[in-house]
Scaffold this motif. Structure first.
Motif: not given
Length: 489
Positions: A18-19, A21-23, A25-26
């Motif tokens: 999840a981290i 994927l968040a990175l 996306a960022a």
């Protein structure tokens, strides 16, 4: 012996993904978001502030990938200093006044020519003819004053800022500050002999000024000063430029001027700091010229924008006023597409993604092996207990072995519930638990068993040893254990 918990659980792996994927996306948001640049704009009484503000508004309205934050200044020296010190990414610069060391040209916003006109027959056709004359100036800007003073000194004349009441001394020329509305009357009363303006030749103001001079001439002819040795002047002052005013620019009957007029001029330029990305610089230049038609509706200043002239790329980057490589990319139609811009990042992400996938797969295999090894260690300990029961010296030692068996069984059950474990491993562990308990029960003296109300194994008080087995082969693979009651024999 207890079974220690694993340091990494499935939830942690999901959290790590999840981290990531968040990175990702960022990162995608960072790449796609608009780049905001600060642009220093001057002079406050020029046409450039209106042009740059209109350009900034057009970028925002068009949702372009570049946005501008306007930083206004009164003088071009201040805007150049803002670019020099890093306060601004872009700046409106007049190179003959102040040229920042880190400034590279993106576009010419306005070419200016020094126009000196007088009614015929004044006889003022050369700069030297201004000796002892009064020269009207309408817009007194420090930048224009510097240029006029430099040319006067080139011809051995001294510029007087305050016109004397009497005759002008020899080898001097007096500047007379006037408003445009007072120019015609000043010519009529002989208060001035000529008028000077540093302006874009085709600007409406230039047409009006020449019209006033023409009206003051009985023959309706206008005399213009021709700077014949402009090449030599530019060699001495390389930040200036030669300008030719074409014949008939200000009128066709009579033709004004009658012939091409050579003069000296300067330019207002949009410059970028040298460290600005080529991609961003190309985008700024591209949008400036692409939006030109719309900008012309907002301000006439957009009609005077020019691309800096050059013959080769080497000449452009090594000129006295160098052009930014990003602007050259636009002029040469060599702008980078999305793949070219971010190919390094794309390859890096692909490389790291493949490596990360391999690392996760390897980690999963390792964790599975570690889980199996730890259950096998507990199973080996259970078998060792079964083999060592015969050597137990007394009832207290048997009770300790029984408690250890319970602890191992609980740890194995908890481990199977939290983490998937192979069915073969769990089946072997269940058999080892049953065997160890059965052996301890048989080794316990009958009188000790009769004296204990719950027996040596409290879990068996209802009628027999508890066997920890997977419900099925498939269930064992997912970890949950079931408790079966084995009848006593």
């Amino acid at each position: 012996m207890t079974l220690p918990g694993l340091p990494i659980r499935r939830e942690l792996i999901f959290l790590a993904l999840a981290i990531l994927l968040a990175l990702a996306a960022a990162g995608a948001f960072y790449v796609s978001r608009a780049t905001t640049l600060t642009v220093a704009v001057a002079p406050s009484d020029g046409t450039e502030p209106a042009l740059i503000r209109a350009y900034a508004d057009a970028l925002t309205a068009g949702r372009k990938e570049v946005r501008l934050r306007v930083l206004p200044f009164d003088d071009v020296r201040d805007s150049a200093a803002a670019l020099q010190t890093g306060r601004a990414d872009l700046a409106v610069v007049r190179p003959d006044v102040a040229l920042p060391e880190n400034g590279l040209t993106l576009a010419i916003l306005r070419d200016q020519a020094m126009i000196i006109a007088s009614p015929e027959p004044s006889g003022i056709t050369e700069f030297a003819d201004l000796d002892r004359k009064r020269l009207a100036i309408l817009a007194h800007r420090d930048a224009d004053h510097t240029l006029i003073k430099a040319l006067a000194e080139h011809y051995g004349l001294t510029l007087l800022d305050d016109a004397p009441d009497g005759p002008v001394p020899a080898r001097h020329v007096a500047l007379v500050q006037l408003e445009e509305k007072d120019l015609a009357q000043a010519f009529a009363k002989k208060r001035v002999d000529a008028v000077v303006s540093v302006i874009a030749p085709a600007a409406p103001t230039a047409l009006r000024i020449v019209g006033i001079v023409q009206a003051a001439s009985r023959s309706r002819k206008v005399a213009f000063i021709d700077v014949a040795d402009g090449t030599a002047i530019i060699e001495r002052m390389p930040r200036l430029q030669a300008v030719t005013i074409p014949a008939g620019l200000f009128g066709g009957s009579p033709k004004v001027p009658a012939e091409d007029v050579r003069t000296i001029g300067a330019s207002y330029r949009l410059m970028a700091r040298a460290g600005l990305s080529r991609t961003v610089a190309a985008d700024v230049t591209q949008h400036l010229f692409e939006l030109r038609s719309g900008l012309s509706n907002a301000t006439p200043a957009a009609d005077y924008m020019l691309a800096p002239s050059y013959e080769t790329t080497a000449a452009a980057t090594s000129a006295r006023l160098p052009i930014h490589p990003g602007a050259i990319d636009f002029f040469e139609r060599e702008q980078q597409g999305f793949i070219e811009r971010y190919e390094t990042w794309i390859y890096l992400v692909a490389f790291l993604g493949g490596g990360l996938g391999s690392a996760l797969a390897s980690l999963r295999q390792r964790l599975s092996r570690v889980r199996r090894e730890r259950v096998e260690e507990a199973t080996d300990r259970l078998l060792a207990i079964r083999a060592g029961v015969r050597d137990a010296p007394d009832r207290r030692h048997l009770d300790a072995l029984a408690a250890e068996i319970d602890d191992l069984a609980g740890e194995i059950a908890r481990h199977a519930l939290e983490r998937p474990t192979e069915a073969r491993t769990m089946s072997a562990a269940a058999i080892a638990i049953d065997a160890a308990r059965s052996t301890v029960r048989r080794a316990t003296p009958p009188e000790a068993v009769a004296a204990a109300p719950d027996g040596p194994f409290p879990a068996e008080a209802a009628g027999g040893p508890v066997s920890v087995r997977p419900e099925s082969a498939s269930d064992a693979g997912t970890g949950p254990l079931s408790s079966e009651r084995t009848p006593s024999r």
